[in-house]
Scaffold this motif. Structure first.
Motif, PDB file in Angstrom:
ATOM      1  N   GLU A   9       1.096 -19.427   8.845  1.00 49.49           N
ATOM      2  CA  GLU A   9       1.900 -19.137  10.034  1.00 49.49           C
ATOM      3  C   GLU A   9       0.926 -18.842  11.171  1.00 49.49           C
ATOM      4  OE1 GLU A   9       5.297 -16.035   9.872  1.00 49.49           O
ATOM      5  OE2 GLU A   9       3.723 -15.068  11.064  1.00 49.49           O
ATOM      6  N   PHE A  73      -3.309 -14.816  -5.145  1.00 48.30           N
ATOM      7  CA  PHE A  73      -2.894 -13.679  -4.320  1.00 48.30           C
ATOM      8  C   PHE A  73      -4.104 -12.984  -3.690  1.00 48.30           C
ATOM      9  CE2 PHE A  73      -1.955  -9.124  -3.845  1.00 48.30           C
ATOM     10  CZ  PHE A  73      -0.860  -9.180  -3.003  1.00 48.30           C
ATOM     11  N   MET A  76      -5.478 -15.061  -0.840  1.00 48.58           N
ATOM     12  CA  MET A  76      -4.637 -14.881   0.338  1.00 48.58           C
ATOM     13  C   MET A  76      -4.967 -13.567   1.042  1.00 48.58           C
ATOM     14  SD  MET A  76      -0.440 -14.657   0.540  1.00 48.58           S
ATOM     15  CE  MET A  76      -0.155 -12.899   0.335  1.00 48.58           C
ATOM     16  N   GLU A  77      -5.063 -12.502   0.273  1.00 52.78           N
ATOM     17  CA  GLU A  77      -5.351 -11.196   0.862  1.00 52.78           C
ATOM     18  C   GLU A  77      -6.711 -11.181   1.549  1.00 52.78           C
ATOM     19  OE1 GLU A  77      -2.160  -9.359   0.581  1.00 52.78           O
ATOM     20  OE2 GLU A  77      -3.413  -7.707  -0.191  1.00 52.78           O
ATOM     21  N   ASN A  80      -6.641 -13.251   4.792  1.00 54.89           N
ATOM     22  CA  ASN A  80      -5.938 -12.525   5.850  1.00 54.89           C
ATOM     23  C   ASN A  80      -6.775 -11.380   6.414  1.00 54.89           C
ATOM     24  OD1 ASN A  80      -3.642 -14.107   6.025  1.00 54.89           O
ATOM     25  ND2 ASN A  80      -2.590 -12.978   4.388  1.00 54.89           N
ATOM     26  N   ARG A  84      -7.900 -11.430  10.664  1.00 56.17           N
ATOM     27  CA  ARG A  84      -7.567 -10.438  11.680  1.00 56.17           C
ATOM     28  C   ARG A  84      -8.657 -10.377  12.740  1.00 56.17           C
ATOM     29  NH1 ARG A  84      -3.943  -6.126   9.985  1.00 56.17           N
ATOM     30  NH2 ARG A  84      -3.314  -6.388   7.840  1.00 56.17           N
ATOM     31  N   VAL A  88      -3.170 -15.708  13.076  1.00 58.65           N
ATOM     32  CA  VAL A  88      -3.022 -16.688  11.996  1.00 58.65           C
ATOM     33  C   VAL A  88      -2.890 -15.883  10.718  1.00 58.65           C
ATOM     34  CG1 VAL A  88      -4.064 -18.619  10.756  1.00 58.65           C
ATOM     35  CG2 VAL A  88      -4.682 -18.196  13.145  1.00 58.65           C
ATOM     36  N   ALA A  89      -1.960 -16.250   9.862  1.00 56.38           N
ATOM     37  CA  ALA A  89      -1.817 -15.545   8.590  1.00 56.38           C
ATOM     38  C   ALA A  89      -1.494 -16.543   7.481  1.00 56.38           C
ATOM     39  CB  ALA A  89      -0.710 -14.496   8.674  1.00 56.38           C
ATOM     40  N   VAL A  90      -2.090 -16.295   6.324  1.00 55.03           N
ATOM     41  CA  VAL A  90      -1.746 -17.057   5.124  1.00 55.03           C
ATOM     42  C   VAL A  90      -0.582 -16.321   4.488  1.00 55.03           C
ATOM     43  CG1 VAL A  90      -2.554 -17.913   2.912  1.00 55.03           C
ATOM     44  CG2 VAL A  90      -4.144 -17.757   4.855  1.00 55.03           C
ATOM     45  N   ILE A  91       0.600 -16.950   4.484  1.00 56.92           N
ATOM     46  CA  ILE A  91       1.779 -16.233   3.983  1.00 56.92           C
ATOM     47  C   ILE A  91       2.082 -16.575   2.527  1.00 56.92           C
ATOM     48  CG2 ILE A  91       2.751 -15.851   6.292  1.00 56.92           C
ATOM     49  CD1 ILE A  91       4.724 -18.111   5.798  1.00 56.92           C
TER      50      ILE A  91
ATOM     51  N   ALA B 120       1.366 -10.602   4.186  1.00 60.27           N
ATOM     52  CA  ALA B 120       0.532 -11.141   5.261  1.00 60.27           C
ATOM     53  C   ALA B 120       0.782 -10.418   6.583  1.00 60.27           C
ATOM     54  CB  ALA B 120       0.816 -12.625   5.432  1.00 60.27           C
ATOM     55  N   PRO B 121      -0.274 -10.256   7.375  1.00 60.43           N
ATOM     56  CA  PRO B 121      -0.102  -9.662   8.699  1.00 60.43           C
ATOM     57  C   PRO B 121       0.806 -10.514   9.579  1.00 60.43           C
ATOM     58  CG  PRO B 121      -2.425 -10.229   8.290  1.00 60.43           C
ATOM     59  CD  PRO B 121      -1.658 -10.633   7.083  1.00 60.43           C
ATOM     60  N   THR B 123       1.960 -12.638  12.956  1.00 58.19           N
ATOM     61  CA  THR B 123       1.322 -13.468  13.986  1.00 58.19           C
ATOM     62  C   THR B 123       2.258 -13.536  15.195  1.00 58.19           C
ATOM     63  OG1 THR B 123       2.176 -15.611  13.211  1.00 58.19           O
ATOM     64  CG2 THR B 123       0.168 -14.798  12.183  1.00 58.19           C
TER      65      THR B 123
END
Lengths: 254, 254
Positions: A9, A73, A76-77, A80, A84, A88-91, B120-121, B123
């Motif tokens: 996202e 998982f 992803m963490e 993310n 920061r 942009v985030a990997v959801i 996820a954070p 956006t």
């Protein structure tokens, strides 16, 4: 090597598009740099779509090949944490077989285009929607849009920079609906040409404002000529919302 | 003098709240300055609610008294032209009788509090929702919330800076529902204490995460003690969404 599928996202506002660019920051660069910081490897990001500068994504699908073992998982963490404060985030993240390809295995793509149709300027949706002050007839837009659905030569609706081998595409669906003072255009196809959604929305907006008759959309399509395009809608209303794959039942496990 | 009722939308992020402050820009100041630029008069803005720094509004109701004659639509357009590029917009404007008061005639206020509940954070919703990474049980939150509905002494859920004469209020509705990874809290009452919605949401979030048992919300209420408050939710998830008036049939004509 493990292939990790990522669902991404992003707010396209501060980026020069998804794909790496020489002239400014891209979403691809942000994720590849995060991946290098996490893994020490130079993984390349492949994505279902190539969104332009200012275009957003709610669920872009991409992949990275990584040698170091990771729980999806945890990857992803870690990504993310390194991404920061970029928007942009990997959801979601999951392992995929090595013949799964975010771009080439993708069998369907969906975009949403948000218009806010009111006199007042935008506040919370600034940069997140196209502001059109003149009243739009969403029903007329929807009717006109149906001329574009199906298998056509979309040369009129294609950027001069489009790298697709052929201008012929099959548009599966194009709907326009009003939700309060928002007018939402939804488009689905196996694949799209560069600027296709924005070009279609631009012409539909002319219909909505009464500047084009409904039939002019069909005429513009038949012209197969970029010069017949009425208007290219601005990027900030466009969202990549979904990519479909044959193995979709397993998607988004993280 | 004509009394003009304004419906105002704003992104609270860059403001030190709705009301004029000595320490930074406020929505009130932005609108009063726009009104002065348009009319040459020093009109004072009165509003249904007093939102804090970072709190947003989708439809705040306010009024201004202006001597110079204006069509409501023209006043709205002129104010919006002067408000740019601040993220404040007048989305409706109408004339009202002089005994209509945005604050004192208001018979109902509604807030929405948006939580995004995922690992996820954020956006696109950064600054527009409270991000809670731990899974929330929205059903448990909703059940616990019902203890707060009705006529109560809300001292526990009231800021020490609250200027209300009494801590006793009637909460008409407090619902919690999940929409995908969003958890939405909706609150309606004739009026609210300072920080009341954020304080209620903070405690419900503790319930949602399993840190508080459902009954603890009722116990916190019964304590009538600010020290019994579990948590005050951050401002960025809070939206003022509606103000109700006796003459509502005529509202938002511009």
């Amino acid at each position: 090597m493990t292939r990790f599928a990522l669902t991404i996202e992003f707010d396209g506002g501060p980026f020069f598009g998804l794909q790496r660019q020489d002239n400014g920051p891209s979403v691809q660069q942000a994720i590849e740099e995060a991946a290098r910081a996490v893994t020490g490897e130079n993984a390349v990001l492949h994505s279902a779509g190539r969104t332009d500068s200012g275009v957003h994504a709610l669920a872009m699908r991409s992949h990275l090949d990584i040698a170091k073992p990771f729980e999806p998982f945890r990857l992803m963490e870690a990504l993310n944490a390194k991404l920061r404060p970029a928007p942009v985030a990997v959801i979601a993240c999951e392992e995929k077989p090595e013949d799964w390809h975010a771009r080439f295995s993708c069998t369907g793509r969906a975009y949403e285009y948000r218009i806010r149709n009111r006199r007042a300027p935008l506040t919370l949706e600034k940069g997140r929607a196209w502001h059109i002050a003149r009243p739009l007839d969403a029903d007329a837009m929807h009717r006109a849009a149906q001329a574009l659905v199906g298998h056509h030569d979309f040369t009129t609706f294609r950027s001069v920079h489009c790298q697709s081998a052929s201008p012929v595409k099959t548009l599966d669906a194009l709907t326009v609906s009003r939700e309060g003072d928002a007018v939402i255009v939804r488009a689905a196809a196996r694949s799209f040409l560069h600027h296709q959604v924005r070009s279609m929305v631009g012409c539909l907006a002319l219909v909505g404002q009464g500047q084009w008759r409904e039939e002019q959309v069909a005429h513009a399509l038949a012209a197969r000529d970029r010069a017949a395009l009425g208007l290219n809608a601005p990027p900030e209303g466009l969202y990549f919302v979904a990519a479909r794959y044959e193995d979709d039942k397993q998607e988004r496990t993280a």
